[in-house]
Design a protein around this motif. Structure first.
Motif, PDB file in Angstrom:
ATOM      1  N   GLU A 119      31.223 -62.769  22.766  1.00 13.87           N
ATOM      2  CA  GLU A 119      30.187 -62.282  21.857  1.00 13.87           C
ATOM      3  C   GLU A 119      29.963 -60.772  21.978  1.00 13.87           C
ATOM      4  N   HIS A 120      29.835 -60.262  23.208  1.00 10.93           N
ATOM      5  CA  HIS A 120      29.494 -58.848  23.399  1.00 10.93           C
ATOM      6  C   HIS A 120      30.569 -57.934  22.841  1.00 10.93           C
ATOM      7  N   LYS A 121      31.825 -58.175  23.204  1.00 14.10           N
ATOM      8  CA  LYS A 121      32.915 -57.326  22.743  1.00 14.10           C
ATOM      9  C   LYS A 121      33.103 -57.466  21.229  1.00 14.10           C
ATOM     10  N   CYS A 122      32.931 -58.669  20.723  1.00 17.30           N
ATOM     11  CA  CYS A 122      33.046 -58.908  19.288  1.00 17.30           C
ATOM     12  C   CYS A 122      32.052 -58.036  18.519  1.00 17.30           C
ATOM     13  N   GLN A 123      30.807 -58.016  18.978  1.00 12.76           N
ATOM     14  CA  GLN A 123      29.780 -57.231  18.289  1.00 12.76           C
ATOM     15  C   GLN A 123      29.989 -55.730  18.488  1.00 12.76           C
ATOM     16  N   GLU A 124      30.544 -55.342  19.621  1.00 11.31           N
ATOM     17  CA  GLU A 124      30.891 -53.927  19.822  1.00 11.31           C
ATOM     18  C   GLU A 124      31.920 -53.481  18.783  1.00 11.31           C
ATOM     19  N   TRP A 125      32.952 -54.275  18.605  1.00 10.67           N
ATOM     20  CA  TRP A 125      33.970 -53.962  17.621  1.00 10.67           C
ATOM     21  C   TRP A 125      33.363 -53.890  16.214  1.00 10.67           C
ATOM     22  N   LEU A 126      32.586 -54.891  15.872  1.00 12.96           N
ATOM     23  CA  LEU A 126      32.028 -54.961  14.523  1.00 12.96           C
ATOM     24  C   LEU A 126      31.108 -53.774  14.259  1.00 12.96           C
ATOM     25  N   GLY A 127      30.283 -53.432  15.245  1.00 10.99           N
ATOM     26  CA  GLY A 127      29.391 -52.294  15.083  1.00 10.99           C
ATOM     27  C   GLY A 127      30.151 -50.992  14.911  1.00 10.99           C
ATOM     28  N   ALA A 128      31.190 -50.785  15.707  1.00 12.59           N
ATOM     29  CA  ALA A 128      31.971 -49.552  15.621  1.00 12.59           C
ATOM     30  C   ALA A 128      32.683 -49.436  14.280  1.00 12.59           C
ATOM     31  N   LEU A 129      33.212 -50.537  13.781  1.00 11.72           N
ATOM     32  CA  LEU A 129      33.971 -50.498  12.539  1.00 11.72           C
ATOM     33  C   LEU A 129      33.088 -50.211  11.328  1.00 11.72           C
ATOM     34  N   THR A 130      31.816 -50.517  11.413  1.00 16.02           N
ATOM     35  CA  THR A 130      30.918 -50.247  10.286  1.00 16.02           C
ATOM     36  C   THR A 130      30.627 -48.752  10.143  1.00 16.02           C
ATOM     37  N   HIS A 131      30.735 -48.002  11.217  1.00  9.99           N
ATOM     38  CA  HIS A 131      30.560 -46.534  11.139  1.00  9.99           C
ATOM     39  C   HIS A 131      31.790 -45.855  11.754  1.00  9.99           C
ATOM     40  N   PHE A 132      32.954 -46.313  11.351  1.00 10.57           N
ATOM     41  CA  PHE A 132      34.193 -45.935  12.031  1.00 10.57           C
ATOM     42  C   PHE A 132      34.487 -44.443  11.941  1.00 10.57           C
ATOM     43  N   GLU A 133      34.014 -43.797  10.878  1.00 10.02           N
ATOM     44  CA  GLU A 133      34.298 -42.376  10.717  1.00 10.02           C
ATOM     45  C   GLU A 133      33.630 -41.519  11.798  1.00 10.02           C
ATOM     46  N   THR A 134      32.645 -42.072  12.502  1.00  5.45           N
ATOM     47  CA  THR A 134      31.956 -41.322  13.564  1.00  5.45           C
ATOM     48  C   THR A 134      32.401 -41.732  14.965  1.00  5.45           C
ATOM     49  N   VAL A 135      33.296 -42.713  15.062  1.00  6.10           N
ATOM     50  CA  VAL A 135      33.743 -43.196  16.372  1.00  6.10           C
ATOM     51  C   VAL A 135      34.715 -42.189  16.987  1.00  6.10           C
ATOM     52  N   ILE A 136      34.379 -41.716  18.177  1.00 12.01           N
ATOM     53  CA  ILE A 136      35.245 -40.757  18.860  1.00 12.01           C
ATOM     54  C   ILE A 136      36.284 -41.508  19.696  1.00 12.01           C
ATOM     55  N   PHE A 137      37.273 -40.766  20.197  1.00 15.50           N
ATOM     56  CA  PHE A 137      38.375 -41.414  20.912  1.00 15.50           C
ATOM     57  C   PHE A 137      37.890 -42.197  22.133  1.00 15.50           C
ATOM     58  N   ALA A 138      36.910 -41.665  22.856  1.00  9.20           N
ATOM     59  CA  ALA A 138      36.426 -42.369  24.052  1.00  9.20           C
ATOM     60  C   ALA A 138      35.900 -43.765  23.698  1.00  9.20           C
ATOM     61  N   GLU A 139      35.215 -43.866  22.572  1.00 10.46           N
ATOM     62  CA  GLU A 139      34.718 -45.174  22.124  1.00 10.46           C
ATOM     63  C   GLU A 139      35.875 -46.072  21.713  1.00 10.46           C
ATOM     64  N   LEU A 140      36.850 -45.515  21.003  1.00 10.36           N
ATOM     65  CA  LEU A 140      38.015 -46.293  20.599  1.00 10.36           C
ATOM     66  C   LEU A 140      38.773 -46.789  21.811  1.00 10.36           C
ATOM     67  N   LYS A 141      38.945 -45.927  22.794  1.00 12.49           N
ATOM     68  CA  LYS A 141      39.655 -46.297  24.019  1.00 12.49           C
ATOM     69  C   LYS A 141      38.930 -47.432  24.731  1.00 12.49           C
ATOM     70  N   HIS A 142      37.596 -47.358  24.761  1.00 11.08           N
ATOM     71  CA  HIS A 142      36.810 -48.430  25.383  1.00 11.08           C
ATOM     72  C   HIS A 142      37.049 -49.767  24.673  1.00 11.08           C
ATOM     73  N   LEU A 143      37.043 -49.735  23.342  1.00 13.59           N
ATOM     74  CA  LEU A 143      37.235 -50.959  22.575  1.00 13.59           C
ATOM     75  C   LEU A 143      38.630 -51.545  22.803  1.00 13.59           C
ATOM     76  N   LEU A 144      39.623 -50.683  22.854  1.00 14.05           N
ATOM     77  CA  LEU A 144      41.004 -51.147  23.003  1.00 14.05           C
ATOM     78  C   LEU A 144      41.327 -51.598  24.418  1.00 14.05           C
ATOM     79  N   ASN A 145      40.618 -51.059  25.404  1.00 12.94           N
ATOM     80  CA  ASN A 145      40.999 -51.306  26.799  1.00 12.94           C
ATOM     81  C   ASN A 145      40.089 -52.251  27.556  1.00 12.94           C
ATOM     82  N   SER A 146      38.875 -52.476  27.062  1.00 11.42           N
ATOM     83  CA  SER A 146      37.937 -53.301  27.852  1.00 11.42           C
ATOM     84  C   SER A 146      38.067 -54.763  27.524  1.00 11.42           C
TER      85      SER A 146
END
Length: 459
Positions: free
Chosen positions: A432-459
């Motif tokens: 649930e937690h990671k799922c909602q992290e992904w969904l939240g980031a994708l809704t404002h994806f134009e503001t997601v910086i690399f550190a956030e993307l790296k967290h999503l891809l690696n955690s």
């Protein structure tokens, strides 16, 4: 003055495009597409073809900076694209465009994500590369469709290799000349035949196009050249793939017209070939109506079902009596039987056990598909209009029809339905937690910086 070759004009637009020049509505559609891509790729990463491509990637490139979604694996940019592209298409749950009668996102998004990770870029870079790639490949599609599909080519990889090339080229900061060469190289890498539908190779096509796009860019960066007029030239892409001998009237409309606005994308409700979706929609409505009226339809009442399809129907729904999950995805018969017997046409209905259910197998021979004479007049359309007649043992005939599935721009899914699909695909894999992290980031994806993307891809 003779205009510049078509690929050079496309490359010029792509390398100069900036995200702040893109209409807000195009960005909105792109964010939905990337949300859908992440969902179906994570879910598809467990499919047999995906796990085999993951194994292949690790054999060929066991080290790298790029993530294989749904796993903890890292590999090279090209092989991450191969694995993720196959995974994203493995469920046949990914989006569709009528510009190609194919699947645009699964060849472009894997490259945009991998190249961004390689170059340590954020969501704005992924969006820019995705939009440029899709618009560029659909510009080419305007010149060669529908003849390309009529010849039996699987348009997803044949056209998609150009979008993959653009996505890589944009994020690797190619100049106009180098991207032109890369696109010309891609023209000689384009392939994929519809004869492989119903097998694992169909899903592999998406990964192969993404892989070839990255390779084309890396080769061009090393100085390999191609002919900038290879699309329109004698013995070039258009002539060899479609028989079209002249593109003298071809126009470049990039930036003036946006395909993501004009054609839009179709987001699927069902994890199977889109050719069956209008039929599933109206069949579902009929069954619900009868259930609510207290007269549910039972299999033993059915004498036979006649499905009238358009020209493309029998050429993409090629498995008339499926016996495994992959074949079932390309079967009108299974789609209708599953909804009646299993009550749904969802992720859990595409298993060997569900397909070989004795009731399903008994009903399938009673479902007959043919080209409807009236729908034939529409030509080679991808929207899959359908007419269904249900002949009952008591002599009654039920008639339903549908011109367009839900999920098309004219019949859009609600935000809740988009999120429900995402949750159904992602939550079982990541929690649930990671799922909602992904969904939240994708809704404002134009503001997601690399550190956030790296967290999503690696955690």
């Amino acid at each position: 003055m003779k205009p510049d070759p078509l690929l050079r004009q496309i490359a010029r637009w792509c390398v100069s495009l900036r995200l702040d020049e893109v209409p807000d509505e195009v960005v909105r559609v792109a964010k939905i597409a990337l949300t859908d891509y992440v969902a179906v790729t994570i879910a598809g990463s467990e499919m047999p073809v995906a796990t085999k491509l993951q194994q292949f990637a690790m054999q060929r490139a066991p080290q790298g900076n790029c993530s294989v979604l749904g796993t903890e694996q890292k590999t090279s940019m090209a092989y991450a694209c191969y694995a993720n592209g196959a995974a994203s298409h493995a469920l046949d749950f990914d989006d569709v465009s009528w510009a190609t009668i194919g699947h645009p996102t699964v060849t472009v998004a894997p490259v945009a994500f991998a190249a961004a990770e390689e170059k340590q870029l954020g969501g704005d870079g992924i969006l820019l590369a995705y939009i440029a790639g899709v618009e560029a490949q659909h510009q080419i599609a305007k010149w060669v469709m529908p003849k390309l599909s009529e010849q039996g080519w699987h348009t997803t990889p044949v056209i998609g290799v150009f979008g993959a090339t653009v996505a890589a080229g944009v994020l690797l900061d190619l100049d106009e000349t180098t991207l032109t060469n890369a696109l010309a190289i891609a023209a000689s890498s384009a392939s994929g035949v519809r004869g492989n539908f119903g097998s694992q190779t169909k899903a592999m096509h998406a990964g192969l196009a993404a892989f070839n796009g990255v390779n084309a860019v890396e080769l061009a960066m090393l100085g390999v050249t191609g002919q900038p007029d290879v699309i329109e030239a004698a013995d070039g892409f258009a002539q060899c793939f479609t028989g079209i001998t002249s593109l003298d009237d071809a126009e470049i409309t990039l930036g003036q017209r946006w395909d993501l606005l004009e054609n839009g994308l179709v987001f699927k409700q069902y994890p199977c070939c889109s050719g069956s979706h209008p039929a599933i929609d109206c069949w579902d409505a009929l069954l619900i109506e009868r259930e609510r009226g207290g007269i549910p339809l039972k299999t033993e009442e059915i004498e036979y079902i006649q499905v009238g399809a358009s020209l493309l129907g029998p050429r993409e729904l090629v498995c008339n009596h499926p016996h495994n999950a992959i074949e079932a995805k390309f079967s009108m018969q299974y789609a209708l039987a599953s909804r009646l017997i299993h009550g749904a046409v969802g992720l859990t209905e595409f298993t060997g056990e569900a397909v070989n259910d004795p009731q399903v197998q008994a009903l399938i021979p009673k479902i007959r598909m043919r080209v409807d004479p009236e729908l034939e007049k529409l030509g080679f359309v991808g929207t899959a209009p359908v007419k269904i007649r249900v002949y009952l043992a008591n002599g009654e005939t039920l008639s339903i029809e549908n011109d367009l599935a839900r999920g098309n721009p004219e019949k859009p899914l609600s935000q809740a339905e988009i999120e429900n699909k995402f949750n159904a695909c992602v939550l079982p894999r990541v929690g649930e937690h990671k799922c909602q992290e992904w969904l939240g980031a994708l809704t404002h994806f134009e503001t997601v910086i690399f550190a956030e993307l790296k967290h999503l891809l690696n955690s």
